[in-house]
Design a protein around this motif. Sequence first.
Motif, short mmCIF file in Angstrom:
data_model
loop_
_atom_site.label_atom_id
_atom_site.label_comp_id
_atom_site.label_asym_id
_atom_site.label_seq_id
_atom_site.Cartn_x
_atom_site.Cartn_y
_atom_site.Cartn_z
N THR A 90 18.27 -16.78 -53.02
CA THR A 90 18.60 -16.99 -51.61
C THR A 90 18.91 -15.63 -50.98
N PRO A 91 18.59 -15.42 -49.68
CA PRO A 91 18.64 -14.08 -49.07
C PRO A 91 19.92 -13.28 -49.30
N ALA A 92 21.09 -13.88 -49.09
CA ALA A 92 22.34 -13.12 -49.23
C ALA A 92 22.52 -12.64 -50.67
N PHE A 93 22.24 -13.49 -51.63
CA PHE A 93 22.35 -13.13 -53.05
C PHE A 93 21.34 -12.04 -53.39
N ARG A 94 20.10 -12.24 -52.91
CA ARG A 94 19.02 -11.26 -53.17
C ARG A 94 19.34 -9.90 -52.59
N ASP A 95 19.78 -9.88 -51.32
CA ASP A 95 20.03 -8.59 -50.65
C ASP A 95 21.10 -7.80 -51.36
N TYR A 96 22.16 -8.46 -51.82
CA TYR A 96 23.22 -7.74 -52.53
C TYR A 96 22.71 -7.20 -53.86
N SER A 97 21.96 -8.04 -54.59
CA SER A 97 21.50 -7.67 -55.93
C SER A 97 20.51 -6.52 -55.91
N PHE A 98 19.65 -6.47 -54.90
CA PHE A 98 18.61 -5.44 -54.85
C PHE A 98 19.04 -4.18 -54.12
N SER A 99 20.01 -4.29 -53.21
CA SER A 99 20.44 -3.11 -52.47
C SER A 99 21.61 -2.39 -53.16
N GLY A 100 22.30 -3.09 -54.06
CA GLY A 100 23.40 -2.48 -54.80
C GLY A 100 22.90 -1.67 -55.97
N LYS A 101 23.85 -1.32 -56.86
CA LYS A 101 23.47 -0.55 -58.05
C LYS A 101 24.09 -1.18 -59.29
N LYS A 102 23.59 -0.81 -60.44
CA LYS A 102 24.06 -1.36 -61.71
C LYS A 102 25.58 -1.23 -61.83
N GLY A 103 26.23 -2.33 -62.20
CA GLY A 103 27.68 -2.34 -62.40
C GLY A 103 28.46 -2.84 -61.21
N ASP A 104 27.82 -2.95 -60.02
CA ASP A 104 28.53 -3.43 -58.82
C ASP A 104 28.95 -4.88 -59.00
N ILE A 105 30.13 -5.22 -58.46
CA ILE A 105 30.64 -6.60 -58.46
C ILE A 105 31.22 -6.88 -57.07
N ASP A 106 30.91 -8.05 -56.52
CA ASP A 106 31.49 -8.40 -55.22
C ASP A 106 31.36 -9.91 -55.00
N VAL A 107 32.04 -10.36 -53.93
CA VAL A 107 31.95 -11.78 -53.52
C VAL A 107 30.93 -11.87 -52.39
N VAL A 108 29.96 -12.79 -52.54
CA VAL A 108 28.89 -12.97 -51.56
C VAL A 108 28.79 -14.46 -51.20
N LYS A 109 28.74 -14.72 -49.90
CA LYS A 109 28.62 -16.11 -49.44
C LYS A 109 27.14 -16.45 -49.26
N SER A 110 26.75 -17.67 -49.70
CA SER A 110 25.39 -18.18 -49.51
C SER A 110 25.48 -19.65 -49.13
N PRO A 111 24.37 -20.28 -48.81
CA PRO A 111 24.42 -21.73 -48.49
C PRO A 111 24.92 -22.59 -49.65
N PHE A 112 24.96 -22.03 -50.87
CA PHE A 112 25.39 -22.80 -52.04
C PHE A 112 26.89 -22.65 -52.32
N GLY A 113 27.55 -21.76 -51.60
CA GLY A 113 28.98 -21.53 -51.81
C GLY A 113 29.28 -20.04 -51.88
N TYR A 114 30.33 -19.69 -52.61
CA TYR A 114 30.72 -18.28 -52.79
C TYR A 114 30.36 -17.84 -54.20
N HIS A 115 29.66 -16.71 -54.28
CA HIS A 115 29.24 -16.16 -55.57
C HIS A 115 30.05 -14.89 -55.87
N ILE A 116 30.55 -14.78 -57.08
CA ILE A 116 31.04 -13.49 -57.57
C ILE A 116 29.88 -12.92 -58.38
N ILE A 117 29.24 -11.87 -57.86
CA ILE A 117 28.00 -11.35 -58.46
C ILE A 117 28.28 -10.04 -59.18
#
Length: 697
Positions: free
Chosen positions: A409-436
């Motif tokens: 899903t876009p919000a999850f994808r954008d964080y995963s591809f624009s960040g860098k290895k080792g990054d952790i954060d909370v991201v909201k998507s239509p499925f709920g809140y993800h700690i990625i």
Amino acid sequence: MAVLSKIRERSMFLIIIIGLALFAFVLDPSTLGDFFNSSKINEVGEVNGESISRQEFANELEKYKQQVGGRVSEMQASKTVWDNILRKKIYKNQLEEAGISIGEADVWNEIISAQFVQNNPQYQNEAGLFDENKFKQFLADIKENNKLLWSQWSNYMNQIRDNSERNTYNNLVTAGLGASLQEGEFDYMVNNTKLNAQFVYVPYTSVADSLVKIKKSEIEAYIKKHSDEFQAEDSRDISFVKFDIVATPSDEEAIKNDVASLIKDFKIATDNKLFLSENDSDTSLNDNYQFKSSLNQKVADKIYEGEKGDVIGPYKDKGYFKISKITEVIQMPDSVKASHILIAHIGAQRVAPDVTRTEENAKKLADSLFDVIKRRRSKFGDLAKEYSSDKGSAEKDGDLDWFNYQRMTPAFRDYSFSGKKGDIDVVKSPFGYHIIRINEQKNKQKVMKLATYSRKIVASEATENQVYQKAQEFALAISKGNSSYFEIAKEKNYTTKPAVGLKTLDENVPGLGNQRSIVSWAFNSDTAVGDFKRFDLEGSNVVAFVTGASEKGLMSASKATGRVRPILVNKKKAALIKDKLEGDNLQNIAKKNATSVKKSNSITLKSPTLSGVGVEPKIVGAMFNAELNKIYNAIEGNRGVFSFKVTKRETPTALPNYDANRKRIADSRKRLTFKMYEAIKEASEIEDNRAVMYGGN
């Protein structure tokens, strides 16, 4: 004017109808209302003497269409609703004849036993147990205050009643569908007995078709003898010529030049979305990053050689002329490996029924878990197992493995591809809140964002007019009657295409797709064989011509020839072959027919196949009832005529008990509820008048 013309054409018919009605009124005034309000006029059909009114059918049709949300066509919806009403009335009729009824208490108990009702906190008491009174109050409240929700619940309760009636009847019937131990023994013995046999086989193909003549009278006689197999519905045969409206090379060149004229303004535009909108782009702005591999490969190299602000094109792609403006250039991996903890909440997509937390509570929980993970990253896997709503990844410590840019899903994808290895954060998507947590990234490469203006390649108005003119001239030539439809088509080098056996409720015309208007016209009471009409369709003009009409009843010889002729041909070939398959010795019979004696071992009824021939159930069935070493001559099979003898019969070892076989037979019978319904339906008196609603009149 068209309506007035029709009235004038049928004025005498209307005078007669009105005259009869008035005459009936003089005799008995009450008959006038009966005349115009006859139940037959308002019926869609009848099942075992019970009418299905237009109103009932229309109500059920509207409910179904709302339920499926326009995902099916009108005729598909009509068929489903008709089948549902038939099933409901047939089962109800069977239960009434048996003196059985489904009461309100039965339906209510079924509803309150449902897990989604039992487990809903809204209907539970302080102890967390289901409270029937709370559920009753809920239904009373929505009945009074929420008509839409009450309608949904009413439909659900009606569905429960229908299901209960169907299940009750099926259970009553299947309760009597057992099997005896003797049947179990017979089944075991038959299916496990093996035969060895020798045979001579002469295929039907060994006799030339030219030696067999089939008369029309023979086909007609066969149809009458097997009339149950050749019952036909009303049908129409048409032929049509299709005039496709396709953009010409000059149309394409004009579109290409129009698109090219926008390049200068596109390059200096500061709001690309607004530019696309104001210039009527046929595609909207795509704000995703685009990899080189996903672009049109004819222009991908040229685009990726460009820089931010460059405009490339015009180029042809998937039925459009396009120009693309480079709006962003970055480096990005083509795949990412990540883990997550999903905190779902009420209202999120694909949320499980047992999730009761609000969005606010989900955010608080996600932030709290994030704080724990920031302090101790090693806790991620344990917390995923305990808290994540994504049970599939939770079992693997939240690991999602590798995924590409298009998967998430876009919000999850954008964080995963624009960040860098080792990054952790909370991201909201239509499925709920993800700690990625981003675990790995690979294949970093150049990617771009493109603003693309598109213009669909369509025929110009002049081209449409030319196609229309061709179709109209063809129709006009037919109307003059000097030559036939087929002669004119051949003269003009037009391809005629047949659509045979159209039914009154069909909507698909082979070669044209969903064209209900053509089917309706073909069945209109004013349309006869030899009539034609021009139709304006999406992307084409069609001239259709009625070539044949068959009424409900026994199929005509011409319609049935394709099915009957091969049967009769094989019958006559068998008669010619049989004369050569007489004798008391297989070797002599084989020699007489210039063939050889074949062998087949371990033959079973379960798999009735003969070596070198194929599946032959008739012959194998005959072998199982044959005496050992006795010659059986001239037995007709599926592929030819046989002479055979069984040389060995190997019966299986007897079992101490055949209860397992008995149970298997009984269980298989009880699973045949669909066939049971089909049998009841076949025995019911059903009158389907939907054609009156949907067909031409």
